[in-house]
Design a protein around this motif. Structure first.
Motif, PDB file in Angstrom:
ATOM      1  N   ILE A  61      10.779   0.325 -10.920  1.00 52.02           N
ATOM      2  CA  ILE A  61      11.186   0.545  -9.527  1.00 52.02           C
ATOM      3  C   ILE A  61      12.521   1.272  -9.464  1.00 52.02           C
ATOM      4  O   ILE A  61      13.451   0.934 -10.193  1.00 52.02           O
ATOM      5  CB  ILE A  61      11.281  -0.802  -8.777  1.00 52.02           C
ATOM      6  N   ALA A  62      12.583   2.264  -8.570  1.00 51.61           N
ATOM      7  CA  ALA A  62      13.839   2.980  -8.310  1.00 51.61           C
ATOM      8  C   ALA A  62      14.078   3.015  -6.806  1.00 51.61           C
ATOM      9  O   ALA A  62      13.153   3.275  -6.031  1.00 51.61           O
ATOM     10  CB  ALA A  62      13.779   4.400  -8.862  1.00 51.61           C
ATOM     11  N   TYR A  63      15.303   2.727  -6.405  1.00 48.83           N
ATOM     12  CA  TYR A  63      15.714   2.833  -5.003  1.00 48.83           C
ATOM     13  C   TYR A  63      16.696   3.978  -4.850  1.00 48.83           C
ATOM     14  O   TYR A  63      17.529   4.213  -5.735  1.00 48.83           O
ATOM     15  CB  TYR A  63      16.420   1.554  -4.540  1.00 48.83           C
ATOM     16  N   LEU A  75      16.218   4.683   3.265  1.00 53.33           N
ATOM     17  CA  LEU A  75      16.010   4.452   1.834  1.00 53.33           C
ATOM     18  C   LEU A  75      14.646   4.926   1.390  1.00 53.33           C
ATOM     19  O   LEU A  75      13.727   5.095   2.192  1.00 53.33           O
ATOM     20  CB  LEU A  75      16.211   2.974   1.474  1.00 53.33           C
ATOM     21  N   LEU A  76      14.543   5.127   0.087  1.00 52.07           N
ATOM     22  CA  LEU A  76      13.280   5.392  -0.606  1.00 52.07           C
ATOM     23  C   LEU A  76      13.118   4.322  -1.670  1.00 52.07           C
ATOM     24  O   LEU A  76      14.092   3.953  -2.338  1.00 52.07           O
ATOM     25  CB  LEU A  76      13.314   6.731  -1.340  1.00 52.07           C
ATOM     26  N   LYS A  77      11.898   3.845  -1.839  1.00 50.21           N
ATOM     27  CA  LYS A  77      11.555   2.959  -2.957  1.00 50.21           C
ATOM     28  C   LYS A  77      10.389   3.608  -3.683  1.00 50.21           C
ATOM     29  O   LYS A  77       9.357   3.897  -3.073  1.00 50.21           O
ATOM     30  CB  LYS A  77      11.166   1.560  -2.479  1.00 50.21           C
ATOM     31  N   LEU A  95       5.218   6.276  -3.746  1.00 47.69           N
ATOM     32  CA  LEU A  95       6.304   6.206  -2.777  1.00 47.69           C
ATOM     33  C   LEU A  95       6.022   4.946  -1.969  1.00 47.69           C
ATOM     34  O   LEU A  95       5.247   4.948  -1.023  1.00 47.69           O
ATOM     35  CB  LEU A  95       6.333   7.449  -1.887  1.00 47.69           C
ATOM     36  N   GLU A  96       6.614   3.832  -2.413  1.00 54.06           N
ATOM     37  CA  GLU A  96       6.295   2.548  -1.801  1.00 54.06           C
ATOM     38  C   GLU A  96       6.942   2.385  -0.431  1.00 54.06           C
ATOM     39  O   GLU A  96       6.357   1.794   0.469  1.00 54.06           O
ATOM     40  CB  GLU A  96       6.726   1.396  -2.716  1.00 54.06           C
TER      41      GLU A  96
END
Length: 175
Positions: A61-63, A75-77, A95-96
């Motif tokens: 996971i990257a934020y 934000l992007l998760k 792209l959660e």
């Protein structure tokens, strides 16, 4: 003065900022889909210190905070390796979450976010980006316009969610 949109790669040091922006944008856009206008179930599930802390323990996971002039706009998760359909995790990126403050919608920032994710995915040699979106979401038309196509449907089972907001669409974008 720099008015560029910046996608700041987050660490655990950014959890407070992630919580603050999330608890602002989520009710702005989604309070109406919850019974009694109470989105606390989803906010407690996804947008509190514990949820972000747990996500930062997951290497996949990257934020990214979406910023302009040092102001947090959203934000992007991303799940860097996440299988979908006939694509293995090595080929697909999810792209959660992509959320913006209401004041930041309609300004081309979402499009820049998708371009950012495309570049991120290309750097990981991915073949597709995928996401899930509510059938009732205004973002659905945006995703279709930039090339995403619907591949399946499912329903959310969150308690307190109004019935006419349960249907989700899984969409993919070939890179």
């Amino acid at each position: 003065m720099n008015s560029e949109i910046v996608f700041k790669n987050c660490s655990e040091n950014d959890i407070e900022s992630l919580v603050n922006i999330s608890q602002q944008f989520y009710p702005e856009h989604y309070i109406h889909i919850w019974k009694n206008n109470d989105p606390s179930y989803y906010i407690d599930l996804s947008f509190n210190q514990k949820a972000f802390t747990e996500d930062f323990k997951v290497e996949n996971i990257a934020y990214f905070l979406i910023k302009k002039e040092n102001k947090d706009l959203g934000l992007l998760k991303i799940r860097k390796h996440q299988e979908v359909l006939n694509f293995e995790g090595s080929e697909a990126i999810q792209l959660e979450k992509i959320y913006l403050l209401k004041e930041s919608t309609g300004l081309g920032i979402g499009k820049k976010g998708i371009e950012f994710v495309k570049n991120y995915a290309q750097n990981l040699n991915k073949k597709v980006i995928w996401l899930d979106v509510m059938t009732t979401s205004p973002a659905l038309l945006f995703y279709k316009k930039i090339g995403f196509s619907t591949v399946s449907f499912y329903n959310l089972d969150y308690p307190g969610l109004k019935d006419n907001y349960r249907e989700m669409q899984r969409m993919i974008l070939p890179i």
